[in-house]
Design a protein around this motif. Structure first.
Motif, PDB file in Angstrom:
ATOM      1  N   PRO A 383      63.764  48.654  54.056  1.00  0.00           N
ATOM      2  CA  PRO A 383      63.051  48.992  52.749  1.00  0.00           C
ATOM      3  C   PRO A 383      62.057  47.838  52.364  1.00  0.00           C
ATOM      4  N   LEU A 384      60.821  48.422  52.215  1.00  0.00           N
ATOM      5  CA  LEU A 384      59.640  47.412  51.584  1.00  0.00           C
ATOM      6  C   LEU A 384      59.136  47.912  50.545  1.00  0.00           C
ATOM      7  N   TYR A 385      58.515  47.254  49.657  1.00  0.00           N
ATOM      8  CA  TYR A 385      57.585  47.537  48.813  1.00  0.00           C
ATOM      9  C   TYR A 385      55.956  47.317  49.232  1.00  0.00           C
ATOM     10  N   SER A 386      55.337  48.311  49.376  1.00  0.00           N
ATOM     11  CA  SER A 386      53.915  48.045  49.716  1.00  0.00           C
ATOM     12  C   SER A 386      53.143  47.826  48.378  1.00  0.00           C
ATOM     13  N   LEU A 387      52.493  46.610  48.238  1.00  0.00           N
ATOM     14  CA  LEU A 387      51.609  46.458  47.104  1.00  0.00           C
ATOM     15  C   LEU A 387      50.115  46.451  47.412  1.00  0.00           C
ATOM     16  N   ALA A 388      49.435  47.072  46.696  1.00  0.00           N
ATOM     17  CA  ALA A 388      47.953  47.144  47.142  1.00  0.00           C
ATOM     18  C   ALA A 388      47.172  46.843  45.862  1.00  0.00           C
ATOM     19  N   TRP A 389      46.174  46.478  45.656  1.00  0.00           N
ATOM     20  CA  TRP A 389      45.206  46.454  44.646  1.00  0.00           C
ATOM     21  C   TRP A 389      43.780  46.337  45.071  1.00  0.00           C
ATOM     22  N   GLN A 390      42.922  46.998  43.890  1.00  0.00           N
ATOM     23  CA  GLN A 390      41.183  46.730  44.021  1.00  0.00           C
ATOM     24  C   GLN A 390      40.621  46.189  43.056  1.00  0.00           C
ATOM     25  N   THR A 391      41.358  45.386  42.349  1.00  0.00           N
ATOM     26  CA  THR A 391      40.812  44.730  41.353  1.00  0.00           C
ATOM     27  C   THR A 391      41.292  43.352  41.290  1.00  0.00           C
ATOM     28  N   PRO A 392      40.674  42.148  40.995  1.00  0.00           N
ATOM     29  CA  PRO A 392      41.345  40.699  40.834  1.00  0.00           C
ATOM     30  C   PRO A 392      42.331  40.768  39.633  1.00  0.00           C
ATOM     31  N   ASP A 393      43.083  39.916  39.896  1.00  0.00           N
ATOM     32  CA  ASP A 393      44.230  39.542  38.885  1.00  0.00           C
ATOM     33  C   ASP A 393      45.303  40.889  38.564  1.00  0.00           C
ATOM     34  N   ALA A 394      45.218  41.736  39.627  1.00  0.00           N
ATOM     35  CA  ALA A 394      46.328  42.796  39.353  1.00  0.00           C
ATOM     36  C   ALA A 394      47.612  42.405  39.788  1.00  0.00           C
ATOM     37  N   THR A 395      48.532  42.730  38.861  1.00  0.00           N
ATOM     38  CA  THR A 395      49.681  42.227  38.747  1.00  0.00           C
ATOM     39  C   THR A 395      51.207  43.225  38.980  1.00  0.00           C
ATOM     40  N   LEU A 396      52.251  42.409  39.292  1.00  0.00           N
ATOM     41  CA  LEU A 396      53.491  43.206  39.390  1.00  0.00           C
ATOM     42  C   LEU A 396      54.406  42.412  39.003  1.00  0.00           C
ATOM     43  N   THR A 397      55.312  42.749  37.881  1.00  0.00           N
ATOM     44  CA  THR A 397      56.446  42.016  37.306  1.00  0.00           C
ATOM     45  C   THR A 397      57.584  42.564  37.449  1.00  0.00           C
ATOM     46  N   PHE A 398      58.674  41.829  37.730  1.00  0.00           N
ATOM     47  CA  PHE A 398      60.033  42.070  37.757  1.00  0.00           C
ATOM     48  C   PHE A 398      60.862  41.373  36.930  1.00  0.00           C
ATOM     49  N   SER A 399      61.683  41.889  36.035  1.00  0.00           N
ATOM     50  CA  SER A 399      62.328  41.494  35.115  1.00  0.00           C
ATOM     51  C   SER A 399      63.634  40.898  35.807  1.00  0.00           C
ATOM     52  N   LEU A 400      63.950  39.852  35.169  1.00  0.00           N
ATOM     53  CA  LEU A 400      65.277  39.174  35.920  1.00  0.00           C
ATOM     54  C   LEU A 400      66.408  39.149  34.996  1.00  0.00           C
TER      55      LEU A 400
END
Length: 526
Positions: A383-400
Motif C-alpha cells: 500500500p502506498l500514498y501517491s502524492l502529487a502537486w502542481q503548485t509550490p508549497d502544496a502540503t499534506l498534514t497527518f494528525s498524530l
C-alpha cells in the motif's frame, strides 16, 4: 639375515609414517587464502549415500578467535559437481574479508542443485553440505590436521555469518533459520546477494540481522525477489529485534558478483542501460559486505553509518538504502482514504497536494500504482500514498494525536521520487519539506533535496506495455526498470525549538512548482 633386514625396513617405514603424521602443521604467516580439495563428504538420502565434493576457498586471517564467514554460490550451469567450481568466483571477496579479520570459507554446494544420484531436496542438501564443511572447520579449530595450515583457535565458532549469491542467498537464510529455530544463537548475520525466492518465505523468515543486495538490472532474477523479505516485514509491522537492510545497487547485474560467470546475464540483458563495470560491482560488494559484517561482529559499530544511510557518500558507487530497524514505531501507514478519519488527515483549501491511495502489486488487475514500479517480488502487494502537486508549497498534514517523540533519535520516511509521473522531470531536483508541529503550534522543519538525499533521486525509465506480446490481454503500462522506495532518515535533533514530547502533526510540503512522490510510511527509530 634377509628376514632381519626386511623387519628393519618395515619398522623404519612405520617409524617414518608415524613421524610424518605426528609432525605439526605450520602456522599461517600473515594472510593466507587456500584453494583446497579434500575429497568427498557423504549424506544419506532414502538409504543411499550421496557424495558431495569438499572443495573450497579458505581465507586464514591473522590472529586467533576470528569471526567466521561462509560464502554460498548459486545454481548455475553444472556439467559436473566436481569440475564446476563456482566457489572460486568469490576469491576477491574471500581475500577482502580475510584481510578484514574474518576466517572465510567459500564452499562448493553444486550437489544441492542436481538430481543425482537420486532426487533430493535442495534445502536439505545445502544444510547437510554446510554441516560437512562446518565439522571440518570445527575439527581444524580444535587442532586436527585438516588443511595445509594449523587452524588451532583461529575461528570464533560463536560468530557465524553467511553470504549467499543467487540461490545461495535464500539457502543461507534457510540454514540460519534452522539453526536459530533449534536454539543455536551463533549466527550473527546473513547477507543475500541478488537472491531469488525459491523457498517459501515462511520457511526462511527469521529474526536475524539480514542484508539484501538488489542489482538494478538483474537479468536472472529480473523481478528482484529479494525485495519480498523487506516488504513483508515492513508492511506487516512484525516486531523484530534485528534489522533488515536492503541496498538497491544502481547499474548492477546478476552475474558480475561471481567471476566464474559470464559478465552478461543469460536470461535478460538490457541494451538501453549503462551497467556498472565488473570491477566496480565487485568493489561495492567488498565494501558493503565488510561494513555489514562489521556492524554485527565488531563492538562500537553503528549500522546507520556503516551501511551508508546517514552518510551514503562513504560509498563511491551509488545505491538506494532501505532499512527496517528494531525498536521502531509506525507514525504513518498508507490506508484507504475512504476509511481514513479526517482527524488523521487534512489538506488546506489552498495549496492542495493531491493524494491517492494505491496498491503496488505483482498482479496487473490489482496494481493501481502502475506505471510506478518498486520491486515487489513474485508475491504480495504494497500500500502506498501517491502524492502529487502542481503548485509550490502544496502540503499534506497527518494528525498524530499528540505523540511523544523525545525518546527516539531518527524520523524515517520510506519514500521515492515517482519518476513515472508527468509532474516530475529530471531537470528540476525534487525538494520536500518535512514539518513537525507541537501542541503550542510551534513548528520546526527539515528540507529534503534530491541533490543530496538519495531517496528522492530521479530515475528515468521507459514505460512499456508488459502485455505487448501476449494475445488477448489488455495493455498493461509499466515502468520497464524499477524505481525503489528508500529509507530517508532525519535525525530528530534537526527539529529544534519545539516540544518533541507533544507533537500533534507531521506535514509534507512540496517546494517545487510541481512534483510527485510515492510514500510507503513514516517511522520513528531509537
Amino acid at each position: 639375515m634377509k628376514r632381519l633386514l626386511s623387519i628393519f625396513f618395515i619398522c623404519l617405514s612405520i617409524t617414518s609414517l608415524f613421524t610424518a603424521c605426528s609432525k605439526s602443521l605450520p602456522k599461517a604467516q600473515g594472510i593466507q587464502v587456500l584453494d583446497f580439495r579434500l575429497g568427498e563428504g557423504f549424506m544419506e538420502e532414502n538409504g543411499i549415500q550421496v557424495p558431495y565434493p569438499l572443495d573450497g576457498l579458505l581465507g586464514i586471517p591473522e590472529g586467533d578467535n576470528n569471526p567466521v564467514a561462509f560464502i554460498l554460490h548459486g545454481a548455475h550451469t553444472i556439467t559436473d559437481v566436481n569440475e564446476s567450481r563456482y566457489y572460486l568466483g568469490f576469491d576477491y571477496l574471500v581475500e577482502a574479508l580475510t584481510k578484514a579479520g574474518y576466517l572465510t570459507l567459500s564452499i562448493n554446494i553444486n550437489r544441492a542443485f542436481v538430481s543425482e544420484p537420486v532426487e533430493g531436496v535442495e534445502t536439505e542438501r545445502v544444510f547437510n553440505i554446510f554441516k560437512g564443511y562446518y565439522e571440518l572447520l570445527e575439527k581444524a579449530n580444535a587442532g586436527e590436521k585438516i588443511f595445509a595450515y594449523d587452524l588451532t583457535d583461529k575461528a570464533n565458532l560463536d560468530q557465524l555469518n553467511f553470504i549467499g549469491h543467487s540461490r545461495g542467498g535464500d539457502n543461507s537464510l534457510y540454514i540460519s533459520k534452522l539453526l536459530k529455530d533449534a536454539g543455536d544463537e551463533r549466527v550473527q548475520s546473513v547477507l543475500m546477494v541478488a537472491p531469488p525466492q525459491n523457498i517459501v518465505l515462511s520457511e526462511t523468515y527469521v529474526d536475524l540481522p539480514t542484508g539484501i543486495i538488489l542489482p538494478q538490472y538483474d537479468g536472472d532474477v529480473s523481478t528482484l525477489d529479494g525485495a519480498t523479505l523487506f516488504n513483508y516485514a515492513y508492511q506487516l509491522g512484525i516486531p523484530r529485534k534485528h534489522p533488515i537492510a536492503s541496498a538497491f545497487l544502481y547499474g548492477g547485474n546478476h552475474a558480475q558478483f561471481n567471476t566464474q560467470l559470464p559478465e552478461r546475464d543469460m536470461l535478460v540483458f538490457y541494451e538501453d542501460v549503462t551497467y556498472l563495470p565488473a570491477q566496480t560491482q565487485k568493489d561495492f560488494l567488498i565494501q558493503y559486505a565488510t561494513d555489514f559484517l562489521n556492524t554485527f561482529n565488531r563492538s562500537g559499530v553503528h549500522s546507520l553509518e556503516t551501511l551508508g544511510i546517514i552518510q551514503p557518500t562513504a560509498y563511491s558507487t551509488p545505491f538506494m538504502p532501505s532499512l527496517l530497524m528494531s525498536e521502531g514505531y509506525r507514525l504513518v501507514m498508507p490506508t484507504n482514504l475512504v476509511e481514513l478519519s479526517s482527524a488523521h488527515y487534512s489538506m488546506p483549501s489552498s495549496n492542495k497536494m493531491d493524494v491517492t491511495y494505491v496498491t503496488l502489486s505483482s498482479f496487473p488487475e490489482e496494481d493501481t500504482a502502475a506505471p510506478f514500479n518498486h520491486p515487489v517480488g513474485l508475491h504480495g502487494s504494497i500500500p502506498l500514498y501517491s502524492l502529487a502537486w502542481q503548485t509550490p508549497d502544496a502540503t499534506l498534514t497527518f494528525s498524530l494525536d499528540t505523540q511523544n517523540l523525545s525518546n527516539y533519535k531518527q524520523l524515517a520516511l520510506w519514500i521515492a521520487n515517482d519518476s513515472t509521473h508527468p509532474y516530475n522531470d529530471g531537470n528540476n531536483p525534487l525538494e520536500l519539506e518535512v514539518i513537525l508541529t507541537d501542541v503550542k503550534g510551534l513548528t520546526a522543519s527539515k528540507v529534503l533535496s534530491a541533490t543530496r538525499d538519495s531517496a528522492l533521486r530521479y530515475n528515468p525509465t521507459p514505460i512499456i506495455n508488459i502485455h505487448a506480446d501476449i494475445d488477448g490481454l489488455d495493455p498493461y503500462w509499466k515502468a520497464q526498470h524499477f524505481t525503489p522506495l528508500g529509507t530517508q532518515f532525519i535525525p530528530l535533533t534537526h527539529f529544534s525549538g519545539i516540544d518533541l514530547t507533544q507533537i500533534t502533526s507531521i506535514t509534507l510540503k512540496g517546494l517545487n512548482p510541481s512534483g510527485a512522490v510515492m510514500l510507503g510510511g513514516i517511522d520513528l527509530y531509537e
